[in-house]
Design a protein around this motif. Structure first.
Motif, PDB file in Angstrom:
ATOM      1  N   ALA A  11       0.835  -1.201   0.000  1.00  0.00           N
ATOM      2  CA  ALA A  11       0.000   0.000   0.000  1.00  0.00           C
ATOM      3  C   ALA A  11       0.866   1.246   0.000  1.00  0.00           C
ATOM      4  CB  ALA A  11      -0.929  -0.002   1.208  1.00  0.00           C
ATOM      5  N   ALA A  12       1.948   1.235   0.755  1.00  0.00           N
ATOM      6  CA  ALA A  12       2.859   2.382   0.782  1.00  0.00           C
ATOM      7  C   ALA A  12       3.482   2.590  -0.595  1.00  0.00           C
ATOM      8  CB  ALA A  12       3.946   2.178   1.831  1.00  0.00           C
ATOM      9  N   GLY A  13       3.821   1.511  -1.273  1.00  0.00           N
ATOM     10  CA  GLY A  13       4.389   1.623  -2.613  1.00  0.00           C
ATOM     11  C   GLY A  13       3.411   2.241  -3.594  1.00  0.00           C
ATOM     12  N   VAL A  14       2.164   1.824  -3.524  1.00  0.00           N
ATOM     13  CA  VAL A  14       1.132   2.383  -4.406  1.00  0.00           C
ATOM     14  C   VAL A  14       0.949   3.863  -4.100  1.00  0.00           C
ATOM     15  CG1 VAL A  14      -1.333   2.334  -4.941  1.00  0.00           C
ATOM     16  CG2 VAL A  14      -0.047   0.200  -4.775  1.00  0.00           C
ATOM     17  N   LEU A  15       0.900   4.215  -2.823  1.00  0.00           N
ATOM     18  CA  LEU A  15       0.740   5.610  -2.425  1.00  0.00           C
ATOM     19  C   LEU A  15       1.901   6.448  -2.927  1.00  0.00           C
ATOM     20  CD1 LEU A  15      -0.721   7.809  -0.831  1.00  0.00           C
ATOM     21  CD2 LEU A  15       0.567   7.096   1.173  1.00  0.00           C
ATOM     22  N   LEU A  16       3.112   5.981  -2.745  1.00  0.00           N
ATOM     23  CA  LEU A  16       4.277   6.738  -3.195  1.00  0.00           C
ATOM     24  C   LEU A  16       4.335   6.832  -4.708  1.00  0.00           C
ATOM     25  CD1 LEU A  16       6.978   5.598  -0.652  1.00  0.00           C
ATOM     26  CD2 LEU A  16       5.949   7.862  -0.871  1.00  0.00           C
ATOM     27  N   ALA A  17       3.895   5.810  -5.400  1.00  0.00           N
ATOM     28  CA  ALA A  17       3.879   5.860  -6.859  1.00  0.00           C
ATOM     29  C   ALA A  17       2.940   6.958  -7.337  1.00  0.00           C
ATOM     30  CB  ALA A  17       3.454   4.516  -7.431  1.00  0.00           C
ATOM     31  N   ALA A  34      11.731   6.805   0.248  1.00  0.00           N
ATOM     32  CA  ALA A  34      11.758   6.702   1.714  1.00  0.00           C
ATOM     33  C   ALA A  34      12.004   8.065   2.347  1.00  0.00           C
ATOM     34  CB  ALA A  34      12.841   5.714   2.149  1.00  0.00           C
ATOM     35  N   ASP A  35      12.880   8.869   1.730  1.00  0.00           N
ATOM     36  CA  ASP A  35      13.118  10.218   2.247  1.00  0.00           C
ATOM     37  C   ASP A  35      11.851  11.062   2.148  1.00  0.00           C
ATOM     38  OD1 ASP A  35      15.949   9.938   2.837  1.00  0.00           O
ATOM     39  OD2 ASP A  35      16.260   9.940   0.668  1.00  0.00           O
ATOM     40  N   LEU A  36      11.173  10.962   1.005  1.00  0.00           N
ATOM     41  CA  LEU A  36       9.919  11.687   0.822  1.00  0.00           C
ATOM     42  C   LEU A  36       8.899  11.281   1.879  1.00  0.00           C
ATOM     43  CD1 LEU A  36       7.919  13.505  -0.713  1.00  0.00           C
ATOM     44  CD2 LEU A  36       7.468  11.557  -2.216  1.00  0.00           C
ATOM     45  N   ALA A  37       8.758   9.975   2.100  1.00  0.00           N
ATOM     46  CA  ALA A  37       7.804   9.497   3.093  1.00  0.00           C
ATOM     47  C   ALA A  37       8.167  10.007   4.485  1.00  0.00           C
ATOM     48  CB  ALA A  37       7.753   7.971   3.081  1.00  0.00           C
ATOM     49  N   GLY A  38       9.451  10.026   4.807  1.00  0.00           N
ATOM     50  CA  GLY A  38       9.880  10.519   6.115  1.00  0.00           C
ATOM     51  C   GLY A  38       9.575  11.988   6.310  1.00  0.00           C
ATOM     52  N   VAL A  39       9.852  12.800   5.294  1.00  0.00           N
ATOM     53  CA  VAL A  39       9.569  14.228   5.392  1.00  0.00           C
ATOM     54  C   VAL A  39       8.060  14.457   5.489  1.00  0.00           C
ATOM     55  CG1 VAL A  39       9.717  16.456   4.183  1.00  0.00           C
ATOM     56  CG2 VAL A  39      11.698  14.926   4.233  1.00  0.00           C
ATOM     57  N   ALA A  40       7.301  13.767   4.639  1.00  0.00           N
ATOM     58  CA  ALA A  40       5.846  13.916   4.659  1.00  0.00           C
ATOM     59  C   ALA A  40       5.258  13.500   6.005  1.00  0.00           C
ATOM     60  CB  ALA A  40       5.213  13.105   3.531  1.00  0.00           C
ATOM     61  N   THR A  41       5.801  12.442   6.582  1.00  0.00           N
ATOM     62  CA  THR A  41       5.338  11.986   7.890  1.00  0.00           C
ATOM     63  C   THR A  41       5.602  13.038   8.952  1.00  0.00           C
ATOM     64  OG1 THR A  41       5.623   9.677   7.300  1.00  0.00           O
ATOM     65  CG2 THR A  41       5.604  10.182   9.647  1.00  0.00           C
ATOM     66  N   LYS A  98       8.502  21.656   1.257  1.00  0.00           N
ATOM     67  CA  LYS A  98       8.888  22.561   0.175  1.00  0.00           C
ATOM     68  C   LYS A  98      10.379  22.460  -0.091  1.00  0.00           C
ATOM     69  CE  LYS A  98       6.969  26.529  -0.280  1.00  0.00           C
ATOM     70  NZ  LYS A  98       6.506  27.912  -0.101  1.00  0.00           N
ATOM     71  N   ASP A  99      11.183  22.401   0.978  1.00  0.00           N
ATOM     72  CA  ASP A  99      12.631  22.274   0.822  1.00  0.00           C
ATOM     73  C   ASP A  99      12.984  20.970   0.118  1.00  0.00           C
ATOM     74  OD1 ASP A  99      12.881  24.682   2.176  1.00  0.00           O
ATOM     75  OD2 ASP A  99      13.494  23.756   4.073  1.00  0.00           O
ATOM     76  N   PHE A 100      12.328  19.883   0.507  1.00  0.00           N
ATOM     77  CA  PHE A 100      12.572  18.586  -0.123  1.00  0.00           C
ATOM     78  C   PHE A 100      12.278  18.663  -1.610  1.00  0.00           C
ATOM     79  CE2 PHE A 100      11.185  14.525  -1.771  1.00  0.00           C
ATOM     80  CZ  PHE A 100      12.186  13.674  -1.358  1.00  0.00           C
ATOM     81  N   ARG A 101      11.117  19.183  -1.955  1.00  0.00           N
ATOM     82  CA  ARG A 101      10.732  19.267  -3.366  1.00  0.00           C
ATOM     83  C   ARG A 101      11.705  20.126  -4.158  1.00  0.00           C
ATOM     84  NH1 ARG A 101       4.238  19.513  -2.543  1.00  0.00           N
ATOM     85  NH2 ARG A 101       3.968  17.267  -2.459  1.00  0.00           N
ATOM     86  N   HIS A 102      12.124  21.222  -3.575  1.00  0.00           N
ATOM     87  CA  HIS A 102      13.067  22.104  -4.258  1.00  0.00           C
ATOM     88  C   HIS A 102      14.424  21.418  -4.430  1.00  0.00           C
ATOM     89  CE1 HIS A 102      15.079  25.734  -5.536  1.00  0.00           C
ATOM     90  NE2 HIS A 102      15.999  25.516  -4.615  1.00  0.00           N
ATOM     91  N   ARG A 103      14.928  20.840  -3.356  1.00  0.00           N
ATOM     92  CA  ARG A 103      16.233  20.194  -3.378  1.00  0.00           C
ATOM     93  C   ARG A 103      16.262  19.005  -4.314  1.00  0.00           C
ATOM     94  NH1 ARG A 103      17.519  16.048  -0.184  1.00  0.00           N
ATOM     95  NH2 ARG A 103      15.936  16.565   1.337  1.00  0.00           N
ATOM     96  N   CYS A 104      15.167  18.277  -4.372  1.00  0.00           N
ATOM     97  CA  CYS A 104      15.125  17.043  -5.145  1.00  0.00           C
ATOM     98  C   CYS A 104      14.560  17.224  -6.547  1.00  0.00           C
ATOM     99  CB  CYS A 104      14.335  15.987  -4.376  1.00  0.00           C
ATOM    100  SG  CYS A 104      15.146  15.551  -2.810  1.00  0.00           S
ATOM    101  N   GLY A 105      14.163  18.432  -6.889  1.00  0.00           N
ATOM    102  CA  GLY A 105      13.701  18.695  -8.242  1.00  0.00           C
ATOM    103  C   GLY A 105      12.278  18.281  -8.530  1.00  0.00           C
TER     104      GLY A 105
END
Length: 119
Positions: A11-17, A34-41, A98-105
Motif C-alpha cells: 500500500a505504501a508503494g502504491v501511495l508513493l507511486a 523513503a526520504d519523501l515518506a519521512g519528510v511527509a510523515t 517545500k525544501d525537499f521538493r526544491h532540493r530534489c527537483g
C-alpha cells in the motif's frame, strides 16, 4: 503478521507511486521515496500537533469538509489573510516538504498550485 506487513508495504508503494511522478528522478542525495515518506510523515505529525493545540484553527479546517475546491480555497485565503501568525506558523510546518521538493527537483503540478497564505 507477514501478510499484514506485506500489505502495508504494498500500500505504501502504491501511495508513493501516486505521489512521486514517474519522470521525477532524484537529483540530489536523500531524495528517495523513503526520504519523501519521512519528510511527509514529519510534516503531517507536526500539522496534527499544531491543530490539536490550536482548536480554533482545527475547527476552521474541519469546517471545510464537504465544500467544493473553489470555496475551500477562498475561505483558506481569507482565513490566512485574517490570521497572519497562523499562516506563518503553518508555512513553517510545511517548509521541510517545500525544501525537499526544491532540493530534489520535484515541481508542483497543476493540482498542487496554490497561493501562499498571507501573500
Amino acid at each position: 503478521m507477514r501478510r499484514a506487513l506485506a500489505a502495508a508495504v504494498g500500500a505504501a508503494g502504491v501511495l508513493l507511486a501516486a505521489v512521486v511522478p514517474a519522470q521525477a528522478q532524484p537529483t540530489a542525495p536523500n531524495c528517495t521515496a523513503a526520504d519523501l515518506a519521512g519528510v511527509a510523515t514529519g510534516v503531517s505529525a507536526a500539522t496534527s500537533a499544531y491543530l490539536f493545540t490550536h482548536p480554533p484553527v482545527n475547527d476552521f479546517f474541519t469546517s471545510l469538509f464537504g465544500k467544493d475546491r473553489e470555496q475551500k480555497k477562498a475561505e483558506v485565503i481569507a482565513f490566512m489573510d485574517a490570521n497572519p501568525q497562523v499562516a506563518a506558523e503553518l508555512r513553517g510546518i510545511r517548509q521541510p516538504m517545500k525544501d525537499f521538493r526544491h532540493r530534489c527537483g520535484y515541481g508542483h503540478g497543476p493540482q498542487q498550485e496554490h497561493r501562499e497564505p498571507g501573500s
